[in-house]
Design an enzyme around this catalytic site. Structure first.
Site, PDB file in Angstrom:
ATOM      1  N   LEU A  73       0.816  -1.226   0.000  1.00 39.63           N
ATOM      2  CA  LEU A  73       0.000   0.000   0.000  1.00 39.63           C
ATOM      3  C   LEU A  73       0.847   1.273   0.000  1.00 39.63           C
ATOM      4  O   LEU A  73       0.538   2.240   0.704  1.00 39.63           O
ATOM      5  CB  LEU A  73      -0.957   0.017   1.203  1.00 39.63           C
ATOM      6  CG  LEU A  73      -1.976  -1.123   1.267  1.00 39.63           C
ATOM      7  CD1 LEU A  73      -2.759  -1.070   2.575  1.00 39.63           C
ATOM      8  CD2 LEU A  73      -2.940  -1.053   0.079  1.00 39.63           C
ATOM      9  N   CYS A 130      -6.761  -5.558   4.728  1.00 33.54           N
ATOM     10  CA  CYS A 130      -5.705  -4.922   5.522  1.00 33.54           C
ATOM     11  C   CYS A 130      -5.596  -5.599   6.889  1.00 33.54           C
ATOM     12  O   CYS A 130      -6.593  -6.038   7.457  1.00 33.54           O
ATOM     13  CB  CYS A 130      -6.015  -3.445   5.738  1.00 33.54           C
ATOM     14  SG  CYS A 130      -6.171  -2.493   4.229  1.00 33.54           S
ATOM     15  N   ILE A 191     -12.238 -11.015  -6.755  1.00 34.18           N
ATOM     16  CA  ILE A 191     -11.518 -11.279  -5.514  1.00 34.18           C
ATOM     17  C   ILE A 191     -10.288 -10.378  -5.417  1.00 34.18           C
ATOM     18  O   ILE A 191      -9.748  -9.949  -6.428  1.00 34.18           O
ATOM     19  CB  ILE A 191     -11.087 -12.754  -5.411  1.00 34.18           C
ATOM     20  CG1 ILE A 191     -10.170 -13.139  -6.570  1.00 34.18           C
ATOM     21  CG2 ILE A 191     -12.281 -13.680  -5.322  1.00 34.18           C
ATOM     22  CD1 ILE A 191      -9.546 -14.521  -6.484  1.00 34.18           C
ATOM     23  N   THR A 193      -6.292 -10.477  -4.028  1.00 35.44           N
ATOM     24  CA  THR A 193      -5.300 -11.488  -4.356  1.00 35.44           C
ATOM     25  C   THR A 193      -5.332 -12.674  -3.396  1.00 35.44           C
ATOM     26  O   THR A 193      -5.692 -12.548  -2.228  1.00 35.44           O
ATOM     27  CB  THR A 193      -3.891 -10.883  -4.340  1.00 35.44           C
ATOM     28  OG1 THR A 193      -3.677 -10.230  -3.075  1.00 35.44           O
ATOM     29  CG2 THR A 193      -3.718  -9.878  -5.466  1.00 35.44           C
TER      30      THR A 193
END
Length: 303
Positions: A73, A130, A191, A193
């Site tokens: 990120l 996350c 989806i 990953t």
């Protein structure tokens, strides 16, 4: 003429083709290759409340029929996006969708509150893959409770279209989808990953600095299609399908399985103009099959 327009919650897209977060930058990086105005929308890279450097290198590795990534990120934070990026892309005649990420519920809420006043940000995609730092690093999206907490908080902080991006690294993805639907999500995308790993046998060490990473590309497509099919039958909100879409044929496969829109990810690295080719293919496909409205093929295998 074929109608390619679709609705994702309250968001009208001129066609079902979106780009996947993390593979398209802020959109402007692809302006030399495609007409951004032709896209149904583009999802910008994961955006967090604060600047993030991401993971140490190496953080990408090619695998058979796919790739692993552990970018982490990397971004300059939501304020940088608002001050520097948003003014440059806000006039594109396509939907700008911000992928929102966070390590705590408060992080998600803070990003949403900053994005909410922006006129051209009519939708967000919420990354619940996350790690929840308050729960030992377990991803929000791996439990119904965690996913529901994020969806509820984001729904209260952002009045426009909320798309929740689901993790495939769960036992039953339909349970997670129903949990976020119950908390007011307008749509789900899937989806994200799959968790994977690759080892350099000569150097006898993992290719990625983080050891494991997210697998994307054609290798994941059959899994993604199966999960889209399952979720589309389980919820009443629109499903956005992604995972290994490399061409128009792949995109139509997802729509037949139940996706109302699709996202193109890894293929952008291979062919920066692939999204334009997919839009053209969709129109040609509908004409060849006598379909006047692309919505008519959504979930057709269950009809």
């Amino acid at each position: 003429m074929v109608n390619l327009g679709v609705n994702i919650g309250g968001l009208y897209l001129k066609n079902p083709v979106l780009t996947a977060s993390g593979t398209f930058g802020y959109g402007e990086e692809f302006a030399d290759f495609i007409d951004l105005n032709r896209l149904g929308g583009f999802v910008i890279k994961g955006t967090t409340i604060n600047h993030r450097e991401g993971n140490p290198y190496p953080r990408m590795a090619e695998t058979p029929s796919g790739m692993l990534n552990a970018v982490g990120l990397q971004n300059k934070g939501v304020d940088y996006f608002i001050d520097n990026i948003y003014p440059r892309i806000k006039d594109v005649d396509s939907h700008v969708i911000v992928n929102v990420s966070g390590a705590t519920i408060d992080d998600y809420v803070a990003v949403c509150e900053k994005l909410s006043p922006l006129d051209k940000i009519n939708a967000i995609e919420v990354n619940i893959s996350c790690p929840n730092v308050k729960q030992g690093g377990m991803a929000f999206g791996t439990t119904c409770e965690g996913a529901a907490q994020v969806a509820r908080a984001v729904r209260n902080a952002f009045a426009k279209t909320v798309i929740i991006k689901l993790s495939p690294n769960v036992t039953d993805i339909t349970e997670i989808a129903r949990a976020v639907e119950a908390e007011g999500a307008d749509a789900v995308s899937l989806i994200n990953t799959l968790l994977g790993m690759a080892i350099d046998v000569e150097r006898q060490r993992p290719y990625l600095s983080t050891i494991t990473g997210g697998l994307s590309g054609p290798a994941v497509r059959p899994v993604a299609v199966r999960m889209v099919w399952q979720v589309a039958k389980a919820v009443n909100i629109p499903v956005v399908g992604l995972g290994g879409i490399m061409n128009g044929r792949d995109a139509i496969e997802f729509m037949l399985a139940g996706a109302r829109a699709i996202q193109v990810g890894t293929a952008n690295f291979v062919d920066p103009s692939v999204t334009m080719k997919i839009i053209d293919y969709m129109e040609d496909y509908c004409q060849r099959h006598g379909v006047s409205d692309i919505n008519d093929i959504v979930g057709m295998i269950n009809q």
